[in-house]
Design a protein around this motif. Sequence first.
Motif, PDB file in Angstrom:
ATOM      1  N   GLY A   1      47.269  49.783  34.775  1.00 47.36           N
ATOM      2  CA  GLY A   1      48.200  49.318  33.743  1.00 47.36           C
ATOM      3  C   GLY A   1      47.894  49.901  32.367  1.00 47.36           C
ATOM      4  O   GLY A   1      46.763  50.278  32.075  1.00 47.36           O
ATOM      5  N   THR A   2      48.959  49.986  31.556  1.00 47.95           N
ATOM      6  CA  THR A   2      48.721  50.344  30.157  1.00 47.95           C
ATOM      7  C   THR A   2      48.578  49.032  29.384  1.00 47.95           C
ATOM      8  O   THR A   2      48.556  47.955  29.979  1.00 47.95           O
ATOM      9  CB  THR A   2      49.943  51.149  29.613  1.00 47.95           C
ATOM     10  N   PHE A   3      48.452  49.133  28.075  1.00 47.73           N
ATOM     11  CA  PHE A   3      48.160  47.920  27.290  1.00 47.73           C
ATOM     12  C   PHE A   3      49.392  47.357  26.597  1.00 47.73           C
ATOM     13  O   PHE A   3      49.529  46.140  26.461  1.00 47.73           O
ATOM     14  CB  PHE A   3      47.077  48.251  26.245  1.00 47.73           C
ATOM     15  N   ARG A   4      50.247  48.264  26.110  1.00 48.65           N
ATOM     16  CA  ARG A   4      51.310  47.782  25.220  1.00 48.65           C
ATOM     17  C   ARG A   4      52.706  48.083  25.732  1.00 48.65           C
ATOM     18  O   ARG A   4      53.667  47.889  25.010  1.00 48.65           O
ATOM     19  CB  ARG A   4      51.102  48.398  23.817  1.00 48.65           C
ATOM     20  N   ASP A   5      52.790  48.585  26.958  1.00 48.63           N
ATOM     21  CA  ASP A   5      54.141  48.736  27.514  1.00 48.63           C
ATOM     22  C   ASP A   5      54.632  47.349  27.886  1.00 48.63           C
ATOM     23  O   ASP A   5      53.891  46.366  27.809  1.00 48.63           O
ATOM     24  CB  ASP A   5      54.098  49.656  28.747  1.00 48.63           C
ATOM     25  N   LYS A   6      55.861  47.265  28.375  1.00 43.76           N
ATOM     26  CA  LYS A   6      56.474  45.929  28.510  1.00 43.76           C
ATOM     27  C   LYS A   6      55.624  44.984  29.365  1.00 43.76           C
ATOM     28  O   LYS A   6      55.443  43.833  29.052  1.00 43.76           O
ATOM     29  CB  LYS A   6      57.906  46.027  29.053  1.00 43.76           C
TER      30      LYS A   6
ATOM     31  N   VAL B   1      48.709  45.126  29.607  1.00 45.39           N
ATOM     32  CA  VAL B   1      47.594  44.178  29.695  1.00 45.39           C
ATOM     33  C   VAL B   1      47.598  43.210  28.511  1.00 45.39           C
ATOM     34  O   VAL B   1      47.438  41.991  28.662  1.00 45.39           O
ATOM     35  CB  VAL B   1      46.241  44.950  29.735  1.00 45.39           C
ATOM     36  N   TRP B   2      47.833  43.745  27.317  1.00 46.15           N
ATOM     37  CA  TRP B   2      47.818  42.860  26.139  1.00 46.15           C
ATOM     38  C   TRP B   2      49.124  42.089  25.971  1.00 46.15           C
ATOM     39  O   TRP B   2      49.272  41.300  25.038  1.00 46.15           O
ATOM     40  CB  TRP B   2      47.486  43.643  24.869  1.00 46.15           C
ATOM     41  N   MET B   3      50.055  42.348  26.878  1.00 44.49           N
ATOM     42  CA  MET B   3      51.281  41.520  26.856  1.00 44.49           C
ATOM     43  C   MET B   3      51.032  40.269  27.681  1.00 44.49           C
ATOM     44  O   MET B   3      51.742  39.289  27.600  1.00 44.49           O
ATOM     45  CB  MET B   3      52.459  42.313  27.452  1.00 44.49           C
ATOM     46  N   ARG B   4      49.975  40.335  28.533  1.00 45.39           N
ATOM     47  CA  ARG B   4      49.725  39.200  29.455  1.00 45.39           C
ATOM     48  C   ARG B   4      48.439  38.459  29.116  1.00 45.39           C
ATOM     49  O   ARG B   4      48.174  37.383  29.638  1.00 45.39           O
ATOM     50  CB  ARG B   4      49.647  39.753  30.900  1.00 45.39           C
TER      51      ARG B   4
ATOM     52  N   THR C   1      49.162  58.069  24.904  1.00 43.81           N
ATOM     53  CA  THR C   1      48.594  57.065  24.017  1.00 43.81           C
ATOM     54  C   THR C   1      49.621  56.668  22.963  1.00 43.81           C
ATOM     55  O   THR C   1      50.382  57.483  22.475  1.00 43.81           O
ATOM     56  CB  THR C   1      47.290  57.544  23.342  1.00 43.81           C
ATOM     57  N   SER C   2      49.628  55.357  22.650  1.00 45.79           N
ATOM     58  CA  SER C   2      50.637  54.846  21.703  1.00 45.79           C
ATOM     59  C   SER C   2      50.227  55.138  20.259  1.00 45.79           C
ATOM     60  O   SER C   2      51.007  54.917  19.340  1.00 45.79           O
ATOM     61  CB  SER C   2      50.788  53.328  21.889  1.00 45.79           C
ATOM     62  N   GLY C   3      48.976  55.589  20.061  1.00 51.30           N
ATOM     63  CA  GLY C   3      48.550  55.902  18.693  1.00 51.30           C
ATOM     64  C   GLY C   3      48.540  54.666  17.804  1.00 51.30           C
ATOM     65  O   GLY C   3      48.902  54.717  16.636  1.00 51.30           O
TER      66      GLY C   3
END
Length: 234
Positions: free
Chosen positions: A19-24, A27-30, A173-175
Amino acid sequence: MTTIVILTGAGISAESGLGTFRDKDGVWMRHDLADLATPEGFARNPALVHEFYNARRAAAAAARPNAAHLALTQLQRGYAGRVVLITQNVDDLHTRAGTAGVIQMHGSLMRALCHGCGHRWPAPARMAPQDPCPACGAAQTRPDVVWFGEMPYRMEEIYRALAEADLFVAIGTSGTVYPAAGFVAEAAQAGAETLEINLAPSGAMFDRVLTGPAAQVVPDWVAGLLGEPPDSGA
Ligand code: APR
């Protein structure tokens, strides 16, 4: 001799199933990163944090490098100049893909660290707060992962590479997290050409952007650099 400096983020491992972190559904969305990726969160509930990283370590161990990871290894082996790979990822897919000298600036799920004496060793599949450090015996073990508020690893080496870069490439990377988010400006200031490879432009200032899934775009980009015909996709 030209130097290519590459920075990768969670997006390069997305097609390996991590998983990525900030896509819909990231990880950090959950999860609340304050509970799971800060020294304070670890102090509050070490068992919860170990469980979180045990699950991510198992997922990373079960995942396989994808065509993007493998293409970067081909680039490093086939390119006439120097290729430096810096990753924000704590999975080991670049190393398992055969890339040499990977700079894991946020540490590694596959390494454990003793908070007491600083000893590092290969992490067992599952870690728990009461695990004794193999060196000093203290029950102060943690994943060797850099948490928010902590200093990333090998920063001097990274800034030296950025100062020497002729081409800086950010992949997946979302930068949004510094200091990594500032690397493109550092490289540009040193005169490097800058390229972003992402599903969609992150919005940061790059000279060029190639959009699409890394496992498709990176192999074609590498083939072009190595003077090979783009993958027929067959
Ligand atoms: N191919 C290319 N890019 C992709 C793909 C894909 N298949 N899937 C997602 N992406 C892109 C997204 O568009 C996004 O720009 O990957 C990026 C993922 O961004 P984040 O989830 O923010 O991950 P990352 O940039 O690596 O986060 C940086 O934040 O939480 C901390 O320490 C953690 O290293 C992490 C850091």
